[in-house]
Design a protein around this motif. Structure first.
Motif, short mmCIF file in Angstrom:
data_model
loop_
_atom_site.label_atom_id
_atom_site.label_comp_id
_atom_site.label_asym_id
_atom_site.label_seq_id
_atom_site.Cartn_x
_atom_site.Cartn_y
_atom_site.Cartn_z
N PRO A 73 90.21 65.73 70.33
CA PRO A 73 91.27 65.99 71.31
C PRO A 73 90.71 66.25 72.71
N VAL A 74 89.57 66.92 72.77
CA VAL A 74 89.00 67.22 74.08
C VAL A 74 88.62 65.93 74.81
N SER A 75 88.08 64.97 74.06
CA SER A 75 87.71 63.70 74.70
C SER A 75 88.93 62.97 75.23
N ILE A 76 89.98 62.95 74.42
CA ILE A 76 91.19 62.23 74.83
C ILE A 76 91.83 62.93 76.03
N ALA A 77 91.91 64.24 75.95
CA ALA A 77 92.50 65.00 77.06
C ALA A 77 91.68 64.82 78.34
N THR A 78 90.37 64.85 78.19
CA THR A 78 89.50 64.71 79.35
C THR A 78 89.67 63.35 80.02
N ALA A 79 89.72 62.32 79.20
CA ALA A 79 89.86 60.97 79.75
C ALA A 79 91.18 60.85 80.52
N LEU A 80 92.25 61.37 79.93
CA LEU A 80 93.55 61.26 80.60
C LEU A 80 93.62 62.13 81.85
N ALA A 81 93.04 63.30 81.77
CA ALA A 81 93.07 64.20 82.94
C ALA A 81 92.30 63.57 84.10
N SER A 82 91.19 62.91 83.79
CA SER A 82 90.43 62.27 84.88
C SER A 82 91.23 61.10 85.45
N LEU A 83 91.93 60.40 84.58
CA LEU A 83 92.75 59.29 85.04
C LEU A 83 93.86 59.78 85.97
N SER A 84 94.36 60.98 85.70
CA SER A 84 95.46 61.51 86.51
C SER A 84 95.07 61.66 87.98
N LEU A 85 93.77 61.80 88.23
CA LEU A 85 93.30 61.93 89.62
C LEU A 85 93.60 60.68 90.44
N GLY A 86 93.76 59.56 89.76
CA GLY A 86 94.02 58.32 90.48
C GLY A 86 95.47 57.89 90.44
N THR A 87 96.36 58.81 90.10
CA THR A 87 97.76 58.44 89.99
C THR A 87 98.63 59.29 90.92
N LYS A 88 99.84 58.82 91.10
CA LYS A 88 100.78 59.54 91.98
C LYS A 88 102.13 59.66 91.29
N ALA A 89 102.98 60.42 91.91
CA ALA A 89 104.40 60.52 91.53
C ALA A 89 104.64 60.68 90.02
N ASP A 90 105.53 59.86 89.47
CA ASP A 90 105.94 60.02 88.06
C ASP A 90 104.78 59.86 87.09
N THR A 91 103.94 58.88 87.34
CA THR A 91 102.81 58.64 86.43
C THR A 91 101.94 59.89 86.36
N HIS A 92 101.72 60.46 87.52
CA HIS A 92 100.91 61.65 87.63
C HIS A 92 101.51 62.80 86.80
N THR A 93 102.79 63.03 87.04
CA THR A 93 103.47 64.10 86.32
C THR A 93 103.46 63.84 84.82
N GLN A 94 103.73 62.60 84.45
CA GLN A 94 103.80 62.27 83.02
C GLN A 94 102.47 62.48 82.31
N ILE A 95 101.39 62.13 82.96
CA ILE A 95 100.08 62.32 82.30
C ILE A 95 99.83 63.81 82.07
N LEU A 96 100.04 64.59 83.13
CA LEU A 96 99.76 66.03 83.00
C LEU A 96 100.71 66.69 82.00
N GLU A 97 101.97 66.28 82.02
CA GLU A 97 102.91 66.86 81.06
C GLU A 97 102.58 66.43 79.64
N GLY A 98 102.13 65.19 79.50
CA GLY A 98 101.73 64.70 78.18
C GLY A 98 100.58 65.52 77.61
N LEU A 99 99.77 66.06 78.50
CA LEU A 99 98.65 66.89 78.06
C LEU A 99 99.07 68.34 77.88
N GLY A 100 100.35 68.60 78.14
CA GLY A 100 100.87 69.96 77.94
C GLY A 100 100.72 70.86 79.15
#
Ligand code: NAG
Ligand code: NAG
Ligand code: NAG
Length: 217
Positions: A73-100
């Motif tokens: 889980p840490v690997s998956i969360a880490t990968a998505l959290a790093s990806l969130s740095l390159g996103t904006k608006a809804d995508t950004h919110t959705q990634i972070l919310e998906g990670l809780g």
């Protein structure tokens, strides 16, 4: 038994935070992580990561028809959290919310600091076990990468971003597989077998673990 496996993984996340506490004085910490002595940055994100691990486990266990499930889980969360740095608006919110993560609970900067601290702790040299994690973002060469994004993924997530020509699927596959093979000391070769010509992004995360594993009760 699936349940003992998920506990083992949670334990890994929990232990790493514990170790972070005892290592808080370590001079290797970079300025950006600024862990305060009593509440290392990764303590803040630990409950969210645990909850994410449980939710993901529920989904995987439901979809799987085998007895054992092995995931990080840490690997998956880490990968998505790093990806969130390159996103904006809804995508950004959705990634972070998906990670809780809910913006009102923990400021975003602290989320990233938490991951940074966790990764530093996990990758610290240890005599009893060897653990290395890393992630790479392979992004279509037609997309221009912002310097701030490149710096952030590197500093916070020990992650590298590469410009990839996905039209040349063979070369792109080779680029990704070489990266993984190097990172895992040759243990994982040819990870990617098929790559779609239409891909614009490949998010790759590896975890290399070498140590004795004991069976939990
Ligand atoms: C289990 O799942 C795999 C992949 O989803 C499938 O190929 C296999 O037939 C399934 N086995 C059973 C017994 O359902
Ligand atoms: C975030 O948390 C607050 C307070 O707990 C809550 O009111 C809000 O609905 C949450 N937002 C989301 C998107 O879950
Ligand atoms: C990308 O790959 C395609 C297919 O191999 C090739 O035709 C094209 O010239 C490449 N583009 C660049 C910028 O290298």
């Amino acid at each position: 038994m699936p349940s003992s496996i998920s506990w083992g993984l949670l334990l890994l996340a929990g232990l790493s935070c514990l170790a972070a506490g005892s290592l808080a004085e370590d001079a290797q910490e970079t300025d950006a992580s600024k862990p305060d002595q009593e509440h290392p940055a990764c303590h803040k994100i630990a409950p969210n990561l645990a909850e994410f691990a449980f939710s993901l486990y529920r989904v995987l266990a439901h979809e799987s028809n085998t007895t054992n499930i092995f995931f990080s889980p840490v690997s998956i969360a880490t990968a998505l959290a790093s990806l969130s740095l390159g996103t904006k608006a809804d995508t950004h919110t959705q990634i972070l919310e998906g990670l809780g993560f809910n913006n009102t609970d923990i400021p975003e900067a602290e989320i990233h600091q938490g991951f940074q601290h966790l990764l530093q702790t996990l990758n610290k040299p240890n005599r009893q076990l060897q653990l290395t994690t890393g992630s790479g973002l392979f992004i279509d060469h037609n997309l221009k990468l912002l310097d701030k994004f490149l710096e952030d993924v590197k500093n916070l997530y020990h992650s590298e971003a590469f410009s990839t020509n996905f039209t040349n699927t063979e070369e792109a596959k080779k680029q990704i597989n070489t990266y993984v093979e190097k990172g895992t000391h040759g243990k994982i070769v040819d990870l990617v077998k098929d790559l779609n010509r239409d891909s614009v992004l490949a998010l790759v995360n590896y975890i290399f673990f070498k140590g004795k594993m004991s069976q939990s009760a």
